[in-house]
Design a protein around this motif. Structure first.
Motif, PDB file in Angstrom:
ATOM      1  N   MET A 138       0.829  -1.174   0.000  1.00 28.15           N
ATOM      2  CA  MET A 138       0.000   0.000   0.000  1.00 28.15           C
ATOM      3  C   MET A 138       0.875   1.239   0.000  1.00 28.15           C
ATOM      4  SD  MET A 138      -3.424  -0.241   2.169  1.00 28.15           S
ATOM      5  CE  MET A 138      -3.698  -1.813   2.924  1.00 28.15           C
ATOM      6  N   VAL A 139       0.326   2.299  -0.527  1.00 32.63           N
ATOM      7  CA  VAL A 139       0.993   3.604  -0.539  1.00 32.63           C
ATOM      8  C   VAL A 139       0.014   4.658  -0.040  1.00 32.63           C
ATOM      9  CG1 VAL A 139       2.521   3.008  -2.458  1.00 32.63           C
ATOM     10  CG2 VAL A 139       0.341   4.097  -2.927  1.00 32.63           C
ATOM     11  N   ARG A 140       0.548   5.816   0.359  1.00 30.87           N
ATOM     12  CA  ARG A 140      -0.298   6.964   0.719  1.00 30.87           C
ATOM     13  C   ARG A 140      -0.077   8.030  -0.332  1.00 30.87           C
ATOM     14  NH1 ARG A 140      -2.853   7.159   5.426  1.00 30.87           N
ATOM     15  NH2 ARG A 140      -3.003   9.410   5.459  1.00 30.87           N
ATOM     16  N   SER A 141      -1.179   8.646  -0.747  1.00 31.21           N
ATOM     17  CA  SER A 141      -1.092   9.687  -1.760  1.00 31.21           C
ATOM     18  C   SER A 141      -2.278  10.628  -1.594  1.00 31.21           C
ATOM     19  CB  SER A 141      -1.093   9.060  -3.152  1.00 31.21           C
ATOM     20  OG  SER A 141      -0.917  10.054  -4.133  1.00 31.21           O
ATOM     21  N   SER A 142      -2.301  11.683  -2.413  1.00 30.95           N
ATOM     22  CA  SER A 142      -3.407  12.634  -2.335  1.00 30.95           C
ATOM     23  C   SER A 142      -4.727  11.942  -2.656  1.00 30.95           C
ATOM     24  CB  SER A 142      -3.166  13.803  -3.282  1.00 30.95           C
ATOM     25  OG  SER A 142      -3.063  13.338  -4.604  1.00 30.95           O
ATOM     26  N   ARG A 169      -5.646  15.666   3.040  1.00 31.43           N
ATOM     27  CA  ARG A 169      -6.094  15.084   1.773  1.00 31.43           C
ATOM     28  C   ARG A 169      -5.262  13.875   1.377  1.00 31.43           C
ATOM     29  NH1 ARG A 169      -7.058  18.784  -3.017  1.00 31.43           N
ATOM     30  NH2 ARG A 169      -7.981  16.836  -3.622  1.00 31.43           N
ATOM     31  N   GLN A 170      -4.950  13.014   2.325  1.00 30.32           N
ATOM     32  CA  GLN A 170      -4.213  11.802   1.992  1.00 30.32           C
ATOM     33  C   GLN A 170      -5.068  10.583   2.283  1.00 30.32           C
ATOM     34  OE1 GLN A 170      -0.310  11.282   3.398  1.00 30.32           O
ATOM     35  NE2 GLN A 170       0.488  12.960   2.193  1.00 30.32           N
ATOM     36  N   ARG A 171      -4.776   9.516   1.582  1.00 29.00           N
ATOM     37  CA  ARG A 171      -5.523   8.270   1.728  1.00 29.00           C
ATOM     38  C   ARG A 171      -4.571   7.125   1.392  1.00 29.00           C
ATOM     39  NH1 ARG A 171     -10.531   6.361   1.300  1.00 29.00           N
ATOM     40  NH2 ARG A 171     -11.466   8.383   1.009  1.00 29.00           N
ATOM     41  N   PRO A 172      -4.737   5.968   2.048  1.00 33.25           N
ATOM     42  CA  PRO A 172      -3.984   4.793   1.620  1.00 33.25           C
ATOM     43  C   PRO A 172      -4.608   4.211   0.345  1.00 33.25           C
ATOM     44  CG  PRO A 172      -5.293   4.277   3.558  1.00 33.25           C
ATOM     45  CD  PRO A 172      -5.492   5.732   3.269  1.00 33.25           C
TER      46      PRO A 172
END
Length: 53
Positions: free
Chosen positions: A1-5, A14-17
């Motif tokens: 998984m990554v976190r991004s906008s 404004r981030q989400r996995p």
């Protein structure tokens, strides 16, 4: 998984996995991919992740 906008949220947080879905058989695997938004909320269309994920 990554976190991004997150295009679904507004404001400062404004981030989400995201779960990245890709493998070597995808013709543009190093340039394009499919990402699935991960949320802590439950929706009718949700697929629950087990605690070991």
């Amino acid at each position: 998984m990554v976190r991004s906008s997150d295009p679904f949220k507004t404001g400062d947080e404004r981030q989400r996995p995201w779960l990245i879905v890709n493998n070597e058989s995808h013709p543009f695997g190093d340039e394009q991919f499919v990402a699935v938004a991960v949320s802590t909320k439950e929706y009718p269309e949700s697929i629950a992740l087990s605690s070991d994920v």
